[in-house]
Design a protein around this motif. Structure first.
Motif, PDB file in Angstrom:
ATOM      1  N   LEU A   1       0.817  -1.206   0.000  1.00  0.00           N
ATOM      2  CA  LEU A   1       0.000   0.000   0.000  1.00  0.00           C
ATOM      3  C   LEU A   1       0.856   1.264   0.000  1.00  0.00           C
ATOM      4  CD1 LEU A   1      -2.962  -1.005   2.279  1.00  0.00           C
ATOM      5  CD2 LEU A   1      -2.846  -0.847  -0.202  1.00  0.00           C
ATOM      6  N   VAL A   2       1.999   1.228   0.684  1.00  0.00           N
ATOM      7  CA  VAL A   2       2.892   2.392   0.665  1.00  0.00           C
ATOM      8  C   VAL A   2       3.366   2.650  -0.772  1.00  0.00           C
ATOM      9  CG1 VAL A   2       5.174   3.217   1.338  1.00  0.00           C
ATOM     10  CG2 VAL A   2       3.624   2.273   3.057  1.00  0.00           C
ATOM     11  N   VAL A   3       3.735   1.570  -1.473  1.00  0.00           N
ATOM     12  CA  VAL A   3       4.162   1.736  -2.867  1.00  0.00           C
ATOM     13  C   VAL A   3       3.017   2.280  -3.715  1.00  0.00           C
ATOM     14  CG1 VAL A   3       4.968   0.530  -4.925  1.00  0.00           C
ATOM     15  CG2 VAL A   3       5.909  -0.071  -2.687  1.00  0.00           C
ATOM     16  N   ALA A   4       1.811   1.709  -3.526  1.00  0.00           N
ATOM     17  CA  ALA A   4       0.663   2.149  -4.325  1.00  0.00           C
ATOM     18  C   ALA A   4       0.350   3.619  -4.044  1.00  0.00           C
ATOM     19  CB  ALA A   4      -0.556   1.282  -4.027  1.00  0.00           C
ATOM     20  N   LEU A   5       0.402   4.015  -2.764  1.00  0.00           N
ATOM     21  CA  LEU A   5       0.127   5.412  -2.424  1.00  0.00           C
ATOM     22  C   LEU A   5       1.180   6.327  -3.038  1.00  0.00           C
ATOM     23  CD1 LEU A   5      -0.994   5.157   1.317  1.00  0.00           C
ATOM     24  CD2 LEU A   5      -2.401   5.734  -0.660  1.00  0.00           C
ATOM     25  N   ALA A   6       2.439   5.886  -3.018  1.00  0.00           N
ATOM     26  CA  ALA A   6       3.507   6.687  -3.611  1.00  0.00           C
ATOM     27  C   ALA A   6       3.285   6.846  -5.117  1.00  0.00           C
ATOM     28  CB  ALA A   6       4.863   6.049  -3.334  1.00  0.00           C
ATOM     29  N   MET A   7       2.866   5.756  -5.773  1.00  0.00           N
ATOM     30  CA  MET A   7       2.601   5.825  -7.221  1.00  0.00           C
ATOM     31  C   MET A   7       1.458   6.783  -7.512  1.00  0.00           C
ATOM     32  SD  MET A   7       2.795   2.100  -8.930  1.00  0.00           S
ATOM     33  CE  MET A   7       4.342   1.233  -9.091  1.00  0.00           C
ATOM     34  N   ALA A   8       0.439   6.777  -6.635  1.00  0.00           N
ATOM     35  CA  ALA A   8      -0.719   7.643  -6.850  1.00  0.00           C
ATOM     36  C   ALA A   8      -0.338   9.109  -6.643  1.00  0.00           C
ATOM     37  CB  ALA A   8      -1.856   7.246  -5.912  1.00  0.00           C
ATOM     38  N   ALA A   9       0.477   9.365  -5.599  1.00  0.00           N
ATOM     39  CA  ALA A   9       0.797  10.745  -5.257  1.00  0.00           C
ATOM     40  C   ALA A   9       1.911  11.306  -6.146  1.00  0.00           C
ATOM     41  CB  ALA A   9       1.187  10.839  -3.783  1.00  0.00           C
ATOM     42  N   PHE A  10       2.928  10.507  -6.382  1.00  0.00           N
ATOM     43  CA  PHE A  10       4.093  10.989  -7.145  1.00  0.00           C
ATOM     44  C   PHE A  10       4.457  10.021  -8.257  1.00  0.00           C
ATOM     45  CE2 PHE A  10       4.641  11.858  -2.567  1.00  0.00           C
ATOM     46  CZ  PHE A  10       4.423  13.227  -2.579  1.00  0.00           C
ATOM     47  N   PRO A  11       3.634   9.953  -9.323  1.00  0.00           N
ATOM     48  CA  PRO A  11       3.959   9.004 -10.401  1.00  0.00           C
ATOM     49  C   PRO A  11       5.318   9.320 -11.037  1.00  0.00           C
ATOM     50  CG  PRO A  11       2.124  10.449 -11.021  1.00  0.00           C
ATOM     51  CD  PRO A  11       2.402  10.688  -9.578  1.00  0.00           C
ATOM     52  N   GLY A  12       5.764  10.584 -10.905  1.00  0.00           N
ATOM     53  CA  GLY A  12       7.045  10.973 -11.493  1.00  0.00           C
ATOM     54  C   GLY A  12       8.230  10.225 -10.912  1.00  0.00           C
ATOM     55  N   LEU A  13       8.075   9.685  -9.698  1.00  0.00           N
ATOM     56  CA  LEU A  13       9.167   8.915  -9.092  1.00  0.00           C
ATOM     57  C   LEU A  13       9.379   7.588  -9.806  1.00  0.00           C
ATOM     58  CD1 LEU A  13       8.444   9.301  -5.271  1.00  0.00           C
ATOM     59  CD2 LEU A  13      10.248  10.389  -6.611  1.00  0.00           C
ATOM     60  N   PHE A  14       8.325   7.098 -10.481  1.00  0.00           N
ATOM     61  CA  PHE A  14       8.381   5.756 -11.037  1.00  0.00           C
ATOM     62  C   PHE A  14       8.543   5.751 -12.555  1.00  0.00           C
ATOM     63  CE2 PHE A  14       6.241   5.573  -7.032  1.00  0.00           C
ATOM     64  CZ  PHE A  14       6.732   4.417  -6.446  1.00  0.00           C
ATOM     65  N   THR A  15       8.140   6.877 -13.183  1.00  0.00           N
ATOM     66  CA  THR A  15       8.276   6.935 -14.634  1.00  0.00           C
ATOM     67  C   THR A  15       8.556   8.371 -15.046  1.00  0.00           C
ATOM     68  OG1 THR A  15       7.093   6.732 -16.719  1.00  0.00           O
ATOM     69  CG2 THR A  15       5.754   7.091 -14.774  1.00  0.00           C
ATOM     70  N   ARG A  16       9.361   8.521 -16.112  1.00  0.00           N
ATOM     71  CA  ARG A  16       9.667   9.877 -16.576  1.00  0.00           C
ATOM     72  C   ARG A  16       8.540  10.429 -17.445  1.00  0.00           C
ATOM     73  NH1 ARG A  16      13.231   9.539 -20.090  1.00  0.00           N
ATOM     74  NH2 ARG A  16      13.545   7.305 -19.951  1.00  0.00           N
ATOM     75  N   LEU A  17       7.741   9.509 -18.043  1.00  0.00           N
ATOM     76  CA  LEU A  17       6.719   9.937 -18.995  1.00  0.00           C
ATOM     77  C   LEU A  17       5.433  10.349 -18.286  1.00  0.00           C
ATOM     78  CD1 LEU A  17       7.139   7.129 -21.646  1.00  0.00           C
ATOM     79  CD2 LEU A  17       7.917   9.502 -21.804  1.00  0.00           C
ATOM     80  N   GLY A  18       4.710  11.328 -18.857  1.00  0.00           N
ATOM     81  CA  GLY A  18       3.392  11.681 -18.360  1.00  0.00           C
ATOM     82  C   GLY A  18       2.363  10.705 -18.907  1.00  0.00           C
ATOM     83  N   PRO A  19       1.102  10.841 -18.480  1.00  0.00           N
ATOM     84  CA  PRO A  19       0.059   9.972 -19.026  1.00  0.00           C
ATOM     85  C   PRO A  19      -0.153  10.266 -20.508  1.00  0.00           C
ATOM     86  CG  PRO A  19      -0.877  11.654 -17.567  1.00  0.00           C
ATOM     87  CD  PRO A  19       0.602  11.740 -17.431  1.00  0.00           C
ATOM     88  N   ASN A  20      -0.341   9.217 -21.310  1.00  0.00           N
ATOM     89  CA  ASN A  20      -0.559   9.328 -22.751  1.00  0.00           C
ATOM     90  C   ASN A  20       0.546  10.146 -23.440  1.00  0.00           C
ATOM     91  OD1 ASN A  20      -3.071   7.979 -22.456  1.00  0.00           O
ATOM     92  ND2 ASN A  20      -4.011   9.918 -21.870  1.00  0.00           N
ATOM     93  N   GLU A  21       1.788  10.037 -22.956  1.00  0.00           N
ATOM     94  CA  GLU A  21       2.874  10.845 -23.520  1.00  0.00           C
ATOM     95  C   GLU A  21       3.841   9.957 -24.302  1.00  0.00           C
ATOM     96  OE1 GLU A  21       4.582  13.986 -20.889  1.00  0.00           O
ATOM     97  OE2 GLU A  21       6.460  13.045 -21.484  1.00  0.00           O
ATOM     98  N   ALA A  22       4.416  10.524 -25.357  1.00  0.00           N
ATOM     99  CA  ALA A  22       5.423   9.842 -26.170  1.00  0.00           C
ATOM    100  C   ALA A  22       4.935   8.494 -26.690  1.00  0.00           C
ATOM    101  CB  ALA A  22       6.721   9.649 -25.366  1.00  0.00           C
ATOM    102  N   CYS A  23       3.700   8.481 -27.190  1.00  0.00           N
ATOM    103  CA  CYS A  23       3.166   7.239 -27.726  1.00  0.00           C
ATOM    104  C   CYS A  23       3.526   7.124 -29.202  1.00  0.00           C
ATOM    105  CB  CYS A  23       1.637   7.201 -27.565  1.00  0.00           C
ATOM    106  SG  CYS A  23       1.134   7.492 -25.864  1.00  0.00           S
ATOM    107  N   ASP A  24       3.759   5.916 -29.672  1.00  0.00           N
ATOM    108  CA  ASP A  24       4.123   5.685 -31.056  1.00  0.00           C
ATOM    109  C   ASP A  24       3.248   4.559 -31.588  1.00  0.00           C
ATOM    110  OD1 ASP A  24       5.182   5.079 -33.445  1.00  0.00           O
ATOM    111  OD2 ASP A  24       7.257   4.816 -32.743  1.00  0.00           O
ATOM    112  N   LEU A  25       2.285   4.929 -32.461  1.00  0.00           N
ATOM    113  CA  LEU A  25       1.302   3.936 -32.917  1.00  0.00           C
ATOM    114  C   LEU A  25       1.941   2.717 -33.570  1.00  0.00           C
ATOM    115  CD1 LEU A  25      -1.889   5.640 -34.378  1.00  0.00           C
ATOM    116  CD2 LEU A  25      -1.709   3.886 -32.619  1.00  0.00           C
TER     117      LEU A  25
END
Lengths: 279, 309
Positions: free
Chosen positions: A23-47
């Protein structure tokens, strides 16, 4: 005392530490997704990478739009956690207030509250939520929260009311009353702290259930909509392709299950710790 | 008897309030269904008025609801906006959902209670740990994920069950969907049975029964189990309504033409009469099941009967 005993009991349980860690990991992902991935949501997609499986560059592969699936799944955490926690907190507040009033005063107030609870209890969850959500097509995460609260406050209210009725008959409440304590003081200082434990346990289990419910509505296509990112939406898209591209199903399902499971297990161990009869 | 009458008197207003709430929710939906029916073509005002009058859309909401309920008690669920009677539309679909729900319910009852007893008799044993872990897991995995996985692995890859549709009839086509639909409830039933049995096995009356020299089988089967099943009966009663309503997801996955699929389409097409019809019937089933449980409760546990009467 009870809280101290419960903590001593919890401290020695591996399940407690495991679910707390998830749950600590899940809460961290929810609050600070930037810690886990450099990309934003729906960013740098390549069809051209659409539905490609996991490989060197992308641990989880790519989704239908060719977005990096790991970062999409990470960004999906927030919707689940926010809805699960917010719905449960609001429902808990409603159930504390209504349970205290109904259980303490009894009579007409109790009859009205109980019947209203019955009415809402009788509405089928998926169908009721679908009717409301379809009526308001441009709903975001807070409209979802409102609908889920509306359909989800009844169980905790019933438990709270039952607890209050049991506790208000106890000797220490009678003693406080004879010492001249007001109704409000009796309710909040004496009855509430002694009746809330089972409701808190159900609330923890409820977070898991709400998260699963929110994902179900997303999956049915009546919940959150693109460009929102959520595990339920990812599973909705995965249903069409997962026979050939199982990674689309496996990763969001894994995250969803781990989160729900952790809330359920946490609720379970806390209940065991609070209820000495089962030790 | 007085207890039964009292419960019935409580259930009636709840029924009307719940169905009115649903009715209000559905018909307060934004958008005019009569205009939607006409598509882009302009419609003469007279035609609109006639259509609105026919479906009582020009009356106040409460009157609409009253007229609708009168119809329901005469067995008339109204018509869709294209003129087909709702009851006709639902006739064949009810059977599908009922078969699905009953399959799931029996599965919950038999396997759930069985696993619960197995776990509860030897608390802390291997079976107990396995049942606890397994059921927590089943509760945590969303039912649609269970559905797909079962469909692909058991249906498509291993070929044990038909993957979709109802060609094989009952039970063949309903076994796998029934198990998927019932998996969540099964886990609850197993856990409830276990917890309740564990608590009861410690009760004084069990010690007395053992001290009297009764066999273990009789102590557990007659004394402990009968008392342990009271919360389980409650859950199973409430859950039958949930199974009927929760069939939306399962019917979608396994392509079973039941009421769940129908009502889901109807909600999206704003076919108010169908939605209200189905939900009204579901609420009726739900309340009746609850009532039956409450009455059965009194039979199973005399303390409840005497305390409330």
């Amino acid at each position: 005392m009870l809280a101290r005993d419960a903590w001593l009991e919890l401290r020695g349980r591996a399940v407690f530490w495991f679910s707390a860690a998830v749950l600590v990991v899940a809460l961290a992902m929810a609050a600070f997704p930037g810690l886990f991935t450099r990309l934003g949501p729906n960013e740098a997609c390549d069809l051209s990478l659409s539905k490609h499986g996991p490989d060197d560059g992308a641990l989880f592969g790519y989704d239908l739009q060719g977005c990096d699936y790991w970062s999409q799944v990470v960004h999906g955490t927030r919707a689940s956690i926010v809805v699960g926690v917010a719905v449960t907190v609001f429902a808990l507040l409603i159930s504390i207030v209504l349970g205290l009033i109904g259980g303490y005063y009894g009579g007409l107030a109790d009859a009205v509250i109980s019947r209203v609870t019955d009415v809402f209890f009788g509405i089928p969850f998926v169908l009721g939520a679908t009717v409301v959500l379809v009526a308001f097509p441009d709903h975001g995460i807070w409209a979802m929260t409102l609908v889920l609260v509306l359909l989800g406050w009844t169980t905790m209210t019933r438990i709270m009311r039952g607890q209050v009725i049991a506790v208000k008959e106890m000797d220490f409440v009678a003693a406080a009353r004879m010492l001249g304590a007001s109704d409000r003081r009796l309710m909040f200082r004496h009855i509430l702290p002694n009746s809330i434990a089972p409701v808190i346990v159900v609330a923890m289990l409820n977070v898991g259930n709400v998260i699963a419910g929110e994902a179900t509505l997303d999956y049915l296509g009546v919940g959150l909509q693109y460009p929102d990112v959520s595990w339920g939406l990812q599973l909705n898209i995965a249903q069409t392709f997962f026979a050939d591209h199982p990674h689309l199903l496996v990763f969001p399902a894994l995250f969803l299950t781990a989160t729900v499971l952790s809330f359920l297990m946490l609720g379970d161990v806390v209940r065991d710790a609070l209820d000495p009869r089962l030790r | 008897m007085r207890y039964a009458a009292q419960r019935l008197a409580q259930a009636v207003p709840v029924f009307f309030a719940t169905t009115f709430l649903i009715y209000a929710m559905v018909f307060a939906l934004p958008g005019d269904p009569i205009l939607a029916l006409a598509g882009d073509k302009p419609v003469p005002e007279q035609v609109l008025d006639v259509m609105r009058a026919r479906y009582h859309l020009d009356e106040p909401l409460l009157v609409q609801y009253g007229l609708y309920m009168l119809g329901v008690f005469r067995g008339d669920l109204g018509e869709t906006f294209t003129g087909q009677p709702v009851s006709e539309l639902l006739q064949d679909r009810w059977a599908v959902t009922a078969q699905l729900a009953v399959t799931a319910w029996v599965f919950e009852l038999v396997v759930g209670v069985g696993l619960g007893v197995l776990a509860g008799l030897r608390r802390g044993g291997i079976a107990d740990t396995a049942v606890l872990a397994g059921t927590t897991f089943v509760i945590a995995v969303p039912v649609f994920v269970v559905g797909y996985t079962a469909q692909i692995v058991l249906g498509l890859n291993l070929g044990l069950f038909p993957t979709a549709g109802t060609e094989e009839g009952w039970p063949g086509s309903y076994l796998l969907p029934g198990m998927v639909l019932g998996s969540f409830g099964l886990a609850y039933v197993a856990r409830l049975t276990r917890t309740s049995l564990v608590e009861n096995l410690r009760a004084d009356y069990i010690r007395t029964a053992t001290a009297k020299g009764l066999t273990r089988r009789r102590v557990v089967g007659l004394h402990a189990l009968r008392n342990s099943l009271i919360p389980v009966v409650t859950y199973l009663g409430v859950d039958f309504g949930n199974l009927m309503a929760g069939a939306v997801v399962t019917e979608g996955i396994f392509n079973l033409p039941g009421i769940g699929q129908q009502v889901f389409q109807s909600i999206q097409l704003q076919e108010g009469p169908v939605v209200v019809g189905v939900v009204t019937l579901l609420v009726m089933i739900f309340i009746l099941a609850n009532l039956a449980v409450d009455l059965l409760y009194g039979v199973l546990d005399p303390r409840i009967r005497r305390a409330r009467a």
